[in-house]
Scaffold this motif. Structure first.
Motif, mmCIF file in Angstrom:
data_model
loop_
_atom_site.group_PDB
_atom_site.id
_atom_site.type_symbol
_atom_site.label_atom_id
_atom_site.label_comp_id
_atom_site.label_asym_id
_atom_site.label_seq_id
_atom_site.Cartn_x
_atom_site.Cartn_y
_atom_site.Cartn_z
ATOM 1 N N LEU A 299 -117.518 74.329 -19.075
ATOM 2 C CA LEU A 299 -117.669 75.521 -18.229
ATOM 3 C C LEU A 299 -117.894 76.761 -19.108
ATOM 4 O O LEU A 299 -118.778 77.586 -18.829
ATOM 5 C CB LEU A 299 -116.439 75.691 -17.330
ATOM 6 N N TYR A 300 -117.101 76.887 -20.175
ATOM 7 C CA TYR A 300 -117.330 77.981 -21.135
ATOM 8 C C TYR A 300 -118.783 77.964 -21.595
ATOM 9 O O TYR A 300 -119.462 78.978 -21.623
ATOM 10 C CB TYR A 300 -116.433 77.812 -22.371
ATOM 11 N N LYS A 301 -119.229 76.767 -21.961
ATOM 12 C CA LYS A 301 -120.582 76.642 -22.509
ATOM 13 C C LYS A 301 -121.629 77.082 -21.492
ATOM 14 O O LYS A 301 -122.534 77.845 -21.801
ATOM 15 C CB LYS A 301 -120.829 75.202 -22.944
ATOM 16 N N SER A 302 -121.481 76.611 -20.252
ATOM 17 C CA SER A 302 -122.518 76.940 -19.277
ATOM 18 C C SER A 302 -122.494 78.437 -18.930
ATOM 19 O O SER A 302 -123.533 79.019 -18.648
ATOM 20 C CB SER A 302 -122.378 76.077 -18.019
ATOM 21 N N LEU A 303 -121.317 79.040 -18.975
ATOM 22 C CA LEU A 303 -121.246 80.457 -18.610
ATOM 23 C C LEU A 303 -121.597 81.394 -19.765
ATOM 24 O O LEU A 303 -121.989 82.536 -19.541
ATOM 25 C CB LEU A 303 -119.847 80.795 -18.076
ATOM 26 N N LEU A 304 -121.425 80.927 -20.995
ATOM 27 C CA LEU A 304 -121.678 81.811 -22.150
ATOM 28 C C LEU A 304 -123.010 81.527 -22.833
ATOM 29 O O LEU A 304 -123.418 82.259 -23.729
ATOM 30 C CB LEU A 304 -120.536 81.675 -23.181
ATOM 31 N N ASP A 305 -123.660 80.472 -22.389
ATOM 32 C CA ASP A 305 -124.933 80.088 -23.001
ATOM 33 C C ASP A 305 -125.949 81.218 -22.839
ATOM 34 O O ASP A 305 -125.987 81.872 -21.804
ATOM 35 C CB ASP A 305 -125.455 78.812 -22.308
ATOM 36 N N GLY A 306 -126.733 81.431 -23.884
ATOM 37 C CA GLY A 306 -127.817 82.401 -23.767
ATOM 38 C C GLY A 306 -127.442 83.830 -24.115
ATOM 39 O O GLY A 306 -128.292 84.718 -24.045
ATOM 40 N N ILE A 307 -126.183 84.078 -24.491
ATOM 41 C CA ILE A 307 -125.833 85.421 -24.970
ATOM 42 C C ILE A 307 -126.140 85.476 -26.463
ATOM 43 O O ILE A 307 -125.545 84.745 -27.248
ATOM 44 C CB ILE A 307 -124.331 85.736 -24.724
ATOM 45 N N ASP A 308 -127.067 86.340 -26.851
ATOM 46 C CA ASP A 308 -127.542 86.363 -28.238
ATOM 47 C C ASP A 308 -126.433 86.623 -29.245
ATOM 48 O O ASP A 308 -126.442 86.095 -30.351
ATOM 49 C CB ASP A 308 -128.624 87.441 -28.413
ATOM 50 N N GLU A 309 -125.498 87.470 -28.868
ATOM 51 C CA GLU A 309 -124.459 87.894 -29.817
ATOM 52 C C GLU A 309 -123.380 86.836 -30.024
ATOM 53 O O GLU A 309 -122.473 87.030 -30.844
ATOM 54 C CB GLU A 309 -123.789 89.195 -29.338
ATOM 55 N N MET B 5 -109.784 80.916 -14.350
ATOM 56 C CA MET B 5 -109.411 81.600 -15.588
ATOM 57 C C MET B 5 -110.579 81.592 -16.582
ATOM 58 O O MET B 5 -110.882 82.606 -17.194
ATOM 59 C CB MET B 5 -108.196 80.928 -16.226
ATOM 60 N N VAL B 6 -111.215 80.435 -16.720
ATOM 61 C CA VAL B 6 -112.374 80.347 -17.628
ATOM 62 C C VAL B 6 -113.461 81.312 -17.157
ATOM 63 O O VAL B 6 -114.060 82.041 -17.963
ATOM 64 C CB VAL B 6 -112.921 78.905 -17.685
ATOM 65 N N GLU B 7 -113.701 81.331 -15.853
ATOM 66 C CA GLU B 7 -114.729 82.221 -15.299
ATOM 67 C C GLU B 7 -114.394 83.684 -15.572
ATOM 68 O O GLU B 7 -115.268 84.480 -15.926
ATOM 69 C CB GLU B 7 -114.875 81.984 -13.789
ATOM 70 N N TYR B 8 -113.123 84.011 -15.416
ATOM 71 C CA TYR B 8 -112.684 85.387 -15.663
ATOM 72 C C TYR B 8 -112.907 85.777 -17.133
ATOM 73 O O TYR B 8 -113.458 86.842 -17.420
ATOM 74 C CB TYR B 8 -111.203 85.541 -15.283
ATOM 75 N N VAL B 9 -112.515 84.882 -18.049
ATOM 76 C CA VAL B 9 -112.713 85.153 -19.482
ATOM 77 C C VAL B 9 -114.198 85.402 -19.759
ATOM 78 O O VAL B 9 -114.579 86.376 -20.419
ATOM 79 C CB VAL B 9 -112.207 83.979 -20.357
ATOM 80 N N CYS B 10 -115.043 84.548 -19.213
ATOM 81 C CA CYS B 10 -116.476 84.671 -19.475
ATOM 82 C C CYS B 10 -117.058 85.944 -18.871
ATOM 83 O O CYS B 10 -117.891 86.612 -19.485
ATOM 84 C CB CYS B 10 -117.231 83.447 -18.952
ATOM 85 N N SER B 11 -116.600 86.302 -17.680
ATOM 86 C CA SER B 11 -117.166 87.505 -17.071
ATOM 87 C C SER B 11 -116.712 88.751 -17.841
ATOM 88 O O SER B 11 -117.475 89.707 -18.001
ATOM 89 C CB SER B 11 -116.832 87.596 -15.574
ATOM 90 N N GLU B 12 -115.487 88.720 -18.359
ATOM 91 C CA GLU B 12 -115.032 89.851 -19.180
ATOM 92 C C GLU B 12 -115.836 89.935 -20.477
ATOM 93 O O GLU B 12 -116.199 91.024 -20.924
ATOM 94 C CB GLU B 12 -113.530 89.729 -19.492
ATOM 95 N N ILE B 13 -116.101 88.759 -21.079
ATOM 96 C CA ILE B 13 -116.896 88.749 -22.319
ATOM 97 C C ILE B 13 -118.280 89.372 -22.054
ATOM 98 O O ILE B 13 -118.768 90.178 -22.835
ATOM 99 C CB ILE B 13 -117.045 87.307 -22.860
ATOM 100 N N LYS B 14 -118.865 88.983 -20.933
ATOM 101 C CA LYS B 14 -120.196 89.517 -20.615
ATOM 102 C C LYS B 14 -120.166 91.027 -20.385
ATOM 103 O O LYS B 14 -121.117 91.719 -20.726
ATOM 104 C CB LYS B 14 -120.759 88.801 -19.379
ATOM 105 N N LYS B 15 -119.055 91.515 -19.838
ATOM 106 C CA LYS B 15 -118.931 92.961 -19.635
ATOM 107 C C LYS B 15 -118.880 93.681 -20.989
ATOM 108 O O LYS B 15 -119.412 94.773 -21.138
ATOM 109 C CB LYS B 15 -117.631 93.264 -18.875
ATOM 110 N N ILE B 16 -118.170 93.062 -21.933
ATOM 111 C CA ILE B 16 -117.938 93.724 -23.221
ATOM 112 C C ILE B 16 -119.186 93.685 -24.108
ATOM 113 O O ILE B 16 -119.509 94.641 -24.801
ATOM 114 C CB ILE B 16 -116.740 93.062 -23.953
ATOM 115 N N ILE B 17 -119.897 92.564 -24.062
ATOM 116 C CA ILE B 17 -121.045 92.404 -24.990
ATOM 117 C C ILE B 17 -122.369 92.696 -24.300
ATOM 118 O O ILE B 17 -122.619 92.255 -23.223
ATOM 119 C CB ILE B 17 -121.015 90.964 -25.602
#
Ligand code: PLP
Length: 376
Positions: A269-279, A364-376
């Protein structure tokens, strides 16, 4: 939402009755060191790994130390491992009297690089006068729950007649080409520190091996060098598996596969939600391994900012590990310098471990990923 890094209480709650019964039965039996509980756990853990023997010891560090000792490694020998691991790996080497040598990690997997290992050994044995201490063993670490590249490592080890002691402290149940860690070398050290994939309620560890002589040696060495109560074949140590820990581990072993599967689900789930973020660079797993996702470690140049902001959002993270061992004050005597192991050093600047434990929810995983996307 709060997302802790791990939640041991959640796991206890899911098996509370079985654990309490196991603990009570040990107290009622009044036998607290080794004994029937330890023997049963050893048998079950060996069979879980697909190995002949498991020998319970006091902790994972001792498991690595006894493994080296069982194959005669000690003073005058050199043992090779990676700089990007927990200090227990190298403490075990020093405890035997052997000298530590590092070889760099692979940039993709962050595990021991067979190529770096071979390059080092080639140079080491090319010198016209080969000086002692001589390399006798290597400790590949199955870092973050992902088996090291064992085909390449075994090939090099065979070429240079080196023993392989696996550091399996983070990889209970992980598979390399269908075989479990613990069966990929001469012996393996496992840790059951509470936060590991299989964790006790205190310190505990085990050596797993197919070598009967090694297993017999460790069974004595962990218990004052004795076979019988007051007959000591040699001076050993006091590093035994407590009956209470064994009873708890027996209960937990039943769920280990299910928990590892859960970790893998969170990882994907982490992988599918964070895939494609260059940073952000995601963990890389070759297709021939089945990891057990002890840690979910991403890489980013913006680590400090990311960790800080995630903390503000109620999300705990970790760094495993911030200082490579060759640059630790404890090893200044080895004379290593910055730049000696660039892959490990670069990784140490960029790695960030996200929350990962079986009981966390997809939300929880979704929340972590959405916060990461907000920050980066
Ligand atoms: C946890 C760990 C150990 C040591 O385990 P202890 O049980 O704490 O002694 C060794 N190597 C690695 C890579 C670890 O993560």
């Amino acid at each position: 939402m709060k997302v802790p890094f791990v939640d041991l209480k959640a796991q206890y709650n899911s098996i509370r009755r079985e654990i309490n019964e196991a603990v009570n039965s040990v107290i009622e039996a009044g036998s607290f060191i080794l004994g029937k509980e330890a023997e049963e756990f050893e048998q079950r853990f060996a069979s879980f790994c697909g190995a002949k023997y498991a020998v319970g010891v006091g902790n994972g560090t001792d498991a690595l130390y006894f493994s080296l000792k069982a194959f005669g490694i000690g003073e005058g020998d050199e043992v090779i491992t990676v700089p990007n691991t927990f200090i227990a790996t190298t403490e075990a080497i020093t405890m035997t009297g052997a000298k530590i040598t590092f070889t760099d990690a692979d940039g993709k997997t962050l595990n021991m690089s067979p190529q770096c290992l071979e390059d080092y050994l080639k140079k080491r044995f090319d010198k016209s006068s080969v000086k002692s201490p001589l390399p006798r063993a290597i400790i590949p670490v199955h870092l973050y729950g992902q088996p090291a590249e064992m085909d390449g490592i075994c090939w090099v080890a065979q070429k240079y007649a080196l023993r392989i002691i696996e550091d399996s402290a983070q990889a209970h149940g992980a598979l390399y080409k269908g075989k479990r860690t613990g069966t990929l070398g001469d012996a393996a050290g496992f840790s059951f520190f509470p936060s590991k994939n299989l964790g006790a309620f205190g310190d505990a560890g085990a050596v797993v091996t197919n070598d009967r002589k090694a297993a017999e040696y460790i069974m004595m060495a962990r218990n004052h060098g004795r076979k019988k109560k007051y007959e000591h074949e040699f001076e050993g140590r006091n590093s035994r598996l407590d009956s209470m820990q064994a009873a708890i581990l027996k209960v937990k072993l039943i769920s280990l596969e299910k928990w590892n599967e859960s970790r893998r689900k969170h990882a994907s789930l982490y992988k599918s939600l964070l895939d494609g973020i260059d940073e952000i660079r995601l963990p890389y797993s070759p297709q021939w391994i089945t990891p057990v996702c002890h840690l979910y470690v991403i890489r980013t140049k913006e680590r400090e900012k990311l960790a800080e902001r995630l903390k503000e959002a109620g999300i705990e993270t970790g760094i495993h590990y911030p200082i490579p061992l060759h640059l630790q004050p404890a090893y200044s005597y080895l004379g290593c310098r910055k730049g000696d192991y660039p892959v490990a050093e670069n990784a140490a600047q960029e790695i960030l471990s996200l929350p990962m434990y079986p009981e966390m929810s997809s939300e929880m995983v979704e929340y972590v990923c959405s916060e990461i996307k907000k920050i980066i």
